[in-house]
Design an enzyme around this catalytic site. Structure first.
Site, PDB file in Angstrom:
ATOM      1  N   GLU A  61      -7.289   1.990  -2.701  1.00 42.18           N
ATOM      2  CA  GLU A  61      -6.161   2.248  -2.652  1.00 42.18           C
ATOM      3  C   GLU A  61      -5.287   0.805  -3.409  1.00 42.18           C
ATOM      4  OE1 GLU A  61      -4.019   5.131   0.315  1.00 42.18           O
ATOM      5  OE2 GLU A  61      -2.238   4.246  -0.322  1.00 42.18           O
ATOM      6  N   PHE A 117       0.938  -1.103  -0.102  1.00 38.46           N
ATOM      7  CA  PHE A 117       0.188  -0.093  -0.129  1.00 38.46           C
ATOM      8  C   PHE A 117       1.199   1.177   0.499  1.00 38.46           C
ATOM      9  CE2 PHE A 117      -4.486   1.428   1.348  1.00 38.46           C
ATOM     10  CZ  PHE A 117      -5.226   0.358   0.291  1.00 38.46           C
ATOM     11  N   HIS A 147      -8.206  11.526  -0.440  1.00 32.86           N
ATOM     12  CA  HIS A 147      -7.918   9.965  -1.349  1.00 32.86           C
ATOM     13  C   HIS A 147      -7.712  10.520  -2.586  1.00 32.86           C
ATOM     14  CE1 HIS A 147      -7.873   6.121  -2.199  1.00 32.86           C
ATOM     15  NE2 HIS A 147      -8.117   5.963  -1.540  1.00 32.86           N
ATOM     16  N   HIS A 175     -11.644  12.053   2.344  1.00 31.76           N
ATOM     17  CA  HIS A 175     -11.914  10.641   2.986  1.00 31.76           C
ATOM     18  C   HIS A 175     -11.592  10.884   4.520  1.00 31.76           C
ATOM     19  CE1 HIS A 175     -11.243   6.566   2.390  1.00 31.76           C
ATOM     20  NE2 HIS A 175     -10.486   6.721   2.480  1.00 31.76           N
ATOM     21  N   ARG A 233      -0.640   9.505  -0.008  1.00 28.99           N
ATOM     22  CA  ARG A 233      -2.044  10.131  -0.614  1.00 28.99           C
ATOM     23  C   ARG A 233      -1.669  11.107  -0.926  1.00 28.99           C
ATOM     24  NH1 ARG A 233      -6.444   6.666   3.171  1.00 28.99           N
ATOM     25  NH2 ARG A 233      -6.217   4.265   1.740  1.00 28.99           N
ATOM     26  N   GLN A 272      -7.286  14.767   5.261  1.00 32.50           N
ATOM     27  CA  GLN A 272      -6.777  14.268   3.808  1.00 32.50           C
ATOM     28  C   GLN A 272      -7.647  14.052   2.582  1.00 32.50           C
ATOM     29  OE1 GLN A 272      -6.226   9.371   3.769  1.00 32.50           O
ATOM     30  NE2 GLN A 272      -4.186  10.451   4.399  1.00 32.50           N
ATOM     31  N   LEU A 284     -15.251   6.110  -3.194  1.00 33.08           N
ATOM     32  CA  LEU A 284     -14.086   5.840  -3.165  1.00 33.08           C
ATOM     33  C   LEU A 284     -13.514   4.482  -4.028  1.00 33.08           C
ATOM     34  CD1 LEU A 284     -11.325   6.013  -1.540  1.00 33.08           C
ATOM     35  CD2 LEU A 284     -12.432   3.799  -0.056  1.00 33.08           C
ATOM     36  N   ARG A 295      -2.959  10.398   6.959  1.00 30.27           N
ATOM     37  CA  ARG A 295      -2.549   8.756   7.184  1.00 30.27           C
ATOM     38  C   ARG A 295      -2.314   7.864   6.238  1.00 30.27           C
ATOM     39  NH1 ARG A 295      -6.291   4.738   6.829  1.00 30.27           N
ATOM     40  NH2 ARG A 295      -8.249   6.317   5.529  1.00 30.27           N
TER      41      ARG A 295
END
Lengths: 590, 256
Positions: free
Chosen positions: A256, A124, A239, A352, A287, A237, A253, A387
């Site tokens: 990821e 990730f 995304h 996000h 991100r 955040q 969404l 994050r």
């Protein structure tokens, strides 16, 4: 008019919020303790925003990459948080995450497996090693369902579809919370020795958002009004990959995991543009970096037809994509008439996660109000300025448990329930019923839509002193107008009525975001200011903490605690500790 | 596409109600929930409809669209061009208001299902091939559309005889777990009432997660019950061994 009635329910520990953190806290507070534990949720049980998490839960098992360990997880999390995280929170998190994931496995979660039969881990963004324990692309569903069944088999009471409107505090100590049942509008007072807030974030304040209806920041706003401190509110955040088309799904969404499984980003010219912004990590950069890169490509005129970038996973083959990303495959097929196993699709940044939140103690999750604890997205300290994907699900487990322990210990040490101030409740009931009687005709849904527009335009992914100031002025006007929000119909399951309180909470937190964003005169992590485009060392030692006296938000600077040597040392190898160690190991073998 | 849709939305409460007509402007790719949100935001702010994620992950927005049990967030309006779209609450559960029903019975049943009781502590050593079949059941979003459509529950009010399809896959998830040490066959045979299902597969048809509820969960569970209670050779062996049949006769009759 007949006097309004309310029901009184007494609990040793009351948990507000039934997502991953709330349920984990409930289990910890109740199992084997003999305490009376209640859980309140504004939705049905098992529907909380946790369910939306897709990619996985980060824990440094090293099942695929043996050199992984808590040190490297700590290193990655601090670096991605741009060092304004609470180091102790991160340390606890990195050390305890694996145990919490195994606990979940023993309660019935079934993660994908490695060929050796262990928990499978996927790569990730900005994680040095393959670290995300997952089940396809519905890991959040797995987490909440497992916790839900575990929780209902412990001795707790669950109250579904309850709106909480006020946190009750006496002499600096929490004594209960007040609200109403949505199904019939009946008022309810929960008296509690300790309360855990696990109410999630406030991503619904933005127009393009991946967040569910629930993420309106109720817990943060209630606690803020009651005197709790908020921290790092400017850190929101975005995304990188939300759906773009058709309009109804904008912001939804795209995990990821698509990039984790090998998905490639291209601009309208077919170029893998991440090589301009982060040639080393490319699509798997953090991100904040990927989101900004997509935003910049669109600004430079290299966007896709509906203003995004192309994401392509089709080269991995249909069988693989359907097995590892079944939800994504289904989502695009049903909602966008598009087969992601055959063609690229458009993505663009979407709100996000809110890194900011209630300021809590790393060990116990205690806020500055005695007896009030917070865990999960509503709390602040773990993620810093950005994050890492996969850290949220393990956050829920690690700090849900710790908040449950904190509340349990506090409740045990606390005497009888405090007497509640009756006049305060009378006032609150009047306030809550006022939207039915107001002469004004301001529609709460429309206020919400305008707030979303405003926050997106003036305090979104790209900010400057001018836009933020203009945004603040407009926000204060909107807040004024919102005092006239009114609603018709009855108290029986009336969503318009509920929306009034959601909107009030979001207005308050939005102001907190803008005021904090104005003060941080640099760019750091998710906070990107065009007038201060660089990350500046003097701001690395500062957290912004906000308090509220009922009228005004006060902002103060608090120093970031410096890491002790044994942690600071982890940043001296010039690379991640796990990589440094494994290379040293190789050399010694030679 | 036509410029607007005509919807008939059931409005009312436990004491009764009726369909109310609304007109909603059409937008590319819109789903039924988008249309209901338009109504809620502009025409009837007190319209009660449950929803959370609008991404088919949470299973909150279950209702019946033109008579079919559906997730409102996943049902596209453009398949109904030229038609009236009728939206009604799930029929199997008591009405609270408008499209919102009281689904609390499901949560009561959930408490009856014994959790996984591992035969060894985690970390488990399990092969992917051994968990593939239970992972299918883990896709369930508890939308309760299978419960809504199951005619044991819907037409015969069999709530006291049968847990319903949702809880058959929940039980199957634990029963087929490689590390589980609990025997849920008596539960299935008695309180769970797996025998009540007569395999019409309506639940499988309405499942938005495409879980093959009947084939992959209910039928194998029925086989476990049959194997325990109806295998003539085993019955004979038990009797020869001097053991009494340790359980009473399970429910057998299916509803037709």
């Amino acid at each position: 008019m007949a006097q309004e009635m309310y029901e009184t329910l007494d609990y040793d520990v009351l948990i507000i919020g039934a997502g991953g953190a709330g349920l984990r806290a409930a289990v910890e507070a109740s199992e084997g303790t003999g305490l009376k534990v209640g859980v309140v949720t504004k939705s049905l049980l098992g529907k909380a925003h946790t369910v939306m998490a897709e990619g996985g839960a980060a824990a440094s098992f090293g099942n695929l990459d043996a050199p992984d360990g808590w040190e490297t997880h700590f290193y990655d999390t601090m670096r991605s948080g741009h060092f304004i995280n609470n180091y102790r929170t991160v340390e606890i998190f990195a050390k305890e995450a694996p145990d919490r994931v195994l606990e979940l496995e023993s309660w019935g979660a079934v993660f994908d497996r490695t060929p050796e039969g262990r928990i499978m881990q996927r790569p990730f963004g900005a994680h040095t090693f393959r670290r995300l324990c997952h089940i396809g692309d519905h890991t959040g569903l797995e987490l909440i369902r497992t916790m839900q069944y575990k929780a209902i088999h412990t001795n707790i009471d669950v109250f579904q579809e309850v709106t909480m409107t006020k946190m009750l505090v006496q002499n600096g100590r929490v004594v209960g919370a007040f609200g109403y049942f949505r199904a019939d509008g009946r008022f309810v007072l929960f008296r509690a020795r300790a309360i855990v807030l696990a109410t999630g974030g406030w991503g619904r304040i933005y127009k393009v958002t991946s967040n569910s209806w629930e993420s309106t920041g109720d817990g943060a706003a209630l606690a803020f009004r009651a005197g709790a401190d908020l921290m790092d509110m400017e850190m929101v955040q975005f995304h990188p990959t939300g759906m773009v088309w058709p309009p109804g799904v904008r912001g939804l969404l795209v995990t990821e995991g698509v990039r984790g499984e090998g998905g490639l980003l291209r601009n309208s010219e077919g170029e893998r543009f991440m090589k301009t912004y982060d040639p080393e990590r490319m699509e798997l950069s953090s991100r904040d970096v990927v989101a900004r890169s997509i935003f910049r490509e669109v600004q430079a005129g290299r966007g896709t037809p509906h203003g995004g970038a192309w994401l392509d996973i089709s080269h991995k083959g249909a069988d693989y994509v359907k097995k590892k990303l079944p939800g994504m495959y289904e989502q695009f097929l049903t909602l966008a008439d598009l087969d992601i196993t055959k063609q690229p699709f458009e993505v663009a940044p979407t709100c996000h996660y809110t890194m900011g939140g209630l300021r809590v103690d790393a060990e116990t999750c205690a806020t500055n109000i005695a007896g009030l604890f917070a865990a999960g997205e509503v709390a602040c300290g773990l993620h810093g300025a950005n994050r890492l994907g996969g850290n949220s699900l393990s956050d829920l487990l690690v700090f849900g448990r710790r908040a449950g322990m904190g509340a349990r210990d506090y409740a045990k040490a606390t005497g009888q329930h405090a007497a509640i101030d009756e006049s305060e409740l009378r006032q609150e009931m009047d306030r809550v019923l006022e939207p039915f009687h107001r002469q004004g005709s301001v529609n709460p849904y429309h206020v919400h839509e305008r707030l979303q527009e405003l926050m997106t335009n003036y305090a979104g992914i790209m900010r400057s002193g001018d836009t933020l100031q203009e945004g603040l002025d407009k926000l204060l006007e909107l807040k004024d107008e919102a005092r006239s929000m009114s609603i018709g119909g009855s108290r029986v399951y009336n969503p318009g009525w509920h929306a009034v309180f959601d909107v009030e909470n979001m207005l308050l937190l939005s102001e907190g975001i803008i005021r904090s964003a104005l003060e941080r005169k640099e760019s750091r992590g998710a906070h990107w200011r065009t007038d201060f485009p660089d990350e500046l060392p003097e701001w690395q030692t500062v957290n912004f903490v906000e308090s509220f006296d009922g009228q005004t938000i006060r902002l103060r600077r608090e120093p970031v605690n410096p890491m002790p040597d044994y942690l600071a040392q982890l940043f001296t190898y010039g690379k991640a500790p796990g990589l440094a160690k494994s290379e040293a190991g190789k050399e010694s073998q030679v | 596409m036509s410029d607007e849709f005509k919807l008939m939305v059931w409005r009312g409460d436990a004491s009764g109600g009726a369909e109310v007509e609304y007109h909603v402007p059409a937008e590319t790719g819109m789903v039924v929930l988008d249309a209901l949100h338009y109504i809620e935001h502009n025409l009837a702010p007190d319209l009660a409809v449950r929803w959370n994620c609008k991404a088919a992950h949470c299973g909150s927005c279950s209702a019946e669209v033109n008579g079919e049990p559906k997730l409102l967030c996943k049902t596209r309006m453009d398949q109904y061009v030229g038609q009236t779209v009728t939206v009604r609450p799930m029929k199997t559960f008591p009405i609270i208001k408008d499209l919102v029903t009281d689904v609390s019975w499901n949560y009561k049943v959930a408490k009856e299902v014994p959790l996984l009781a591992p035969t060894a502590p985690a970390p488990f050593n399990m092969q992917q091939i051994d968990v593939d079949r239970i992972q299918e059941f883990h896709r369930c979003i508890e939308c309760f559309l299978c419960q809504d459509t199951c005619h044991v529950l819907r037409d015969h009010a069999g709530q006291n005889k049968y847990f319903g399809p949702r809880y058959m896959i929940k039980i199957a998830e634990f029963e087929m777990h490689p590390m589980d040490g609990v025997d849920r066959v008596p539960l299935l045979a008695h309180e769970g009432g797996v025998g009540m299902c007569n395999v019409t597969k309506c639940c499988t048809e309405v499942c938005p997660q495409h879980i093959r509820i009947t084939d992959n969960a209910i039928i194998p569970l029925k086989e476990r019950v049959a194997d325990r209670y109806y295998d003539p050779i085993k019955i004979l062996l038990r009797r020869l061994g001097g053991k009494k049949d340790d359980v009473s006769e399970p429910k057998t009759h299916a509803v037709t």
